[in-house]
Motif scaffolding. Structure first.
Motif, PDB file in Angstrom:
ATOM      1  N   THR A  10       0.831  -1.330  -0.103  1.00 23.91           N
ATOM      2  CA  THR A  10       0.008   0.124  -0.047  1.00 23.91           C
ATOM      3  C   THR A  10       1.092   1.308   0.076  1.00 23.91           C
ATOM      4  OG1 THR A  10      -1.557  -1.083   1.412  1.00 23.91           O
ATOM      5  CG2 THR A  10      -1.920   1.132   1.183  1.00 23.91           C
ATOM      6  N   SER A  38      -6.125  -1.344  -6.270  1.00 16.37           N
ATOM      7  CA  SER A  38      -7.072  -0.237  -5.844  1.00 16.37           C
ATOM      8  C   SER A  38      -6.343   0.919  -6.081  1.00 16.37           C
ATOM      9  CB  SER A  38      -7.656  -0.663  -4.865  1.00 16.37           C
ATOM     10  OG  SER A  38      -6.985  -0.162  -3.561  1.00 16.37           O
ATOM     11  N   VAL A  55      -2.911   0.291  -3.932  1.00 17.49           N
ATOM     12  CA  VAL A  55      -2.415  -1.129  -3.656  1.00 17.49           C
ATOM     13  C   VAL A  55      -1.986  -1.824  -4.941  1.00 17.49           C
ATOM     14  CG1 VAL A  55      -3.323  -3.269  -2.594  1.00 17.49           C
ATOM     15  CG2 VAL A  55      -4.007  -0.959  -1.991  1.00 17.49           C
ATOM     16  N   GLY A  89      -5.958   0.992   7.205  1.00 14.00           N
ATOM     17  CA  GLY A  89      -6.470   0.742   5.845  1.00 14.00           C
ATOM     18  C   GLY A  89      -7.732   0.295   5.852  1.00 14.00           C
ATOM     19  N   ARG A  90      -8.556   1.098   5.204  1.00 14.84           N
ATOM     20  CA  ARG A  90      -9.891   1.126   5.186  1.00 14.84           C
ATOM     21  C   ARG A  90     -10.584   1.295   3.995  1.00 14.84           C
ATOM     22  NH1 ARG A  90      -9.069  -0.575   9.311  1.00 14.84           N
ATOM     23  NH2 ARG A  90     -10.029  -0.178  11.396  1.00 14.84           N
ATOM     24  N   GLU A  91     -11.841   0.335   3.450  1.00 13.57           N
ATOM     25  CA  GLU A  91     -12.393   0.587   2.262  1.00 13.57           C
ATOM     26  C   GLU A  91     -14.001   0.854   2.566  1.00 13.57           C
ATOM     27  OE1 GLU A  91     -12.568  -1.994  -1.303  1.00 13.57           O
ATOM     28  OE2 GLU A  91     -11.192  -3.282  -0.004  1.00 13.57           O
ATOM     29  N   ASP A 133     -11.419  -3.118   6.590  1.00  9.83           N
ATOM     30  CA  ASP A 133     -10.459  -3.412   6.043  1.00  9.83           C
ATOM     31  C   ASP A 133     -10.595  -4.444   4.878  1.00  9.83           C
ATOM     32  OD1 ASP A 133     -10.630  -6.114   7.274  1.00  9.83           O
ATOM     33  OD2 ASP A 133      -9.223  -5.604   8.658  1.00  9.83           O
ATOM     34  N   THR A 134      -9.853  -4.579   4.003  1.00 11.99           N
ATOM     35  CA  THR A 134     -10.381  -5.301   2.771  1.00 11.99           C
ATOM     36  C   THR A 134     -10.835  -6.975   3.167  1.00 11.99           C
ATOM     37  OG1 THR A 134      -8.673  -4.283   1.589  1.00 11.99           O
ATOM     38  CG2 THR A 134      -9.313  -6.495   0.560  1.00 11.99           C
ATOM     39  N   VAL A 157      -8.811   0.974  -1.431  1.00 13.69           N
ATOM     40  CA  VAL A 157      -8.404   1.485   0.163  1.00 13.69           C
ATOM     41  C   VAL A 157      -7.757   2.548   0.073  1.00 13.69           C
ATOM     42  CG1 VAL A 157      -6.563   0.308   1.660  1.00 13.69           C
ATOM     43  CG2 VAL A 157      -7.547  -1.303   0.267  1.00 13.69           C
ATOM     44  N   THR A 158      -7.946   3.295   1.318  1.00 18.64           N
ATOM     45  CA  THR A 158      -7.378   4.454   1.696  1.00 18.64           C
ATOM     46  C   THR A 158      -6.605   4.180   3.184  1.00 18.64           C
ATOM     47  OG1 THR A 158      -7.446   6.982   1.947  1.00 18.64           O
ATOM     48  CG2 THR A 158      -9.345   5.628   2.920  1.00 18.64           C
ATOM     49  N   ALA A 159      -5.527   4.667   3.282  1.00 18.03           N
ATOM     50  CA  ALA A 159      -4.876   4.323   4.428  1.00 18.03           C
ATOM     51  C   ALA A 159      -3.639   5.287   5.019  1.00 18.03           C
ATOM     52  CB  ALA A 159      -3.914   3.062   4.152  1.00 18.03           C
TER      53      ALA A 159
END
Length: 165
Positions: A10, A38, A55, A89-91, A133-134, A157-159
């Motif tokens: 990432t 992503s 990612v 990291g979240r999506e 998270d993923t 994902v944004t992190a």
């Protein structure tokens, strides 16, 4: 010791908010033969600066080469391999699933368990919003699949690095 196995990385890239920067950055990955799993782009904490979070999968040496190449792009300010640090990291995913009165209680139970939310109810469908998270998103999709997923949209994902870094 360099990791030669292909692992998920990432990478956060701070760039000047200029037309064509996204194309140049993504083009670099493509020319190097890397698939972008992503990519998210949005404003950063500083006006006129955007943060890209990409990612991709590759070995450490190749990711290092990509970082060096990214710095050659004029509008790139900073490149950080977030996965080399403790990170958050979240999506987000929106999942439209088939639903009739008989299956709604089961689906609502899954939604509650995952701390997700129903954001739309149709006559034969529910739209579920899940953030995490993923792995959490993947698990939610897997559990909703037997009911019949009509439509699925994921943000990517944004992190950020954890703590004071």
């Amino acid at each position: 010791m360099t990791n030669t196995t292909h692992t998920k990385h990432t990478i956060a890239i701070l760039v000047n908010d200029q037309p064509g920067v996204l194309q140049r950055v993504s083009g670099l990955f493509g020319r190097r033969g890397f698939n972008i799993e992503s990519i998210t782009v949005g404003q950063s904490e500083e006006k006129g600066i955007s943060r890209m979070v990409i990612v991709s999968t590759g070995d450490d040496k190749t990711i290092e080469q990509i970082e060096k190449q990214l710095y050659k792009i004029i509008d790139v300010i900073k490149v950080v391999d977030l996965s080399a640090n403790p990170m958050v990291g979240r999506e987000l995913a929106l999942i439209k699933v088939k639903s009739d009165p008989g299956t709604r209680p089961e689906i609502m139970g899954l939604v509650e368990t995952f701390r997700a939310a129903v954001v739309d109810i149709g006559t034969n469908s529910l739209m579920v919003q899940v953030v995490g998270d993923t792995e959490k998103i993947d698990a939610m999709i897997e559990l909703l699949s037997p009911y019949g997923i009509r439509e699925l949209s994921r943000t990517g994902v944004t992190a950020m690095i954890r703590g004071n870094a």
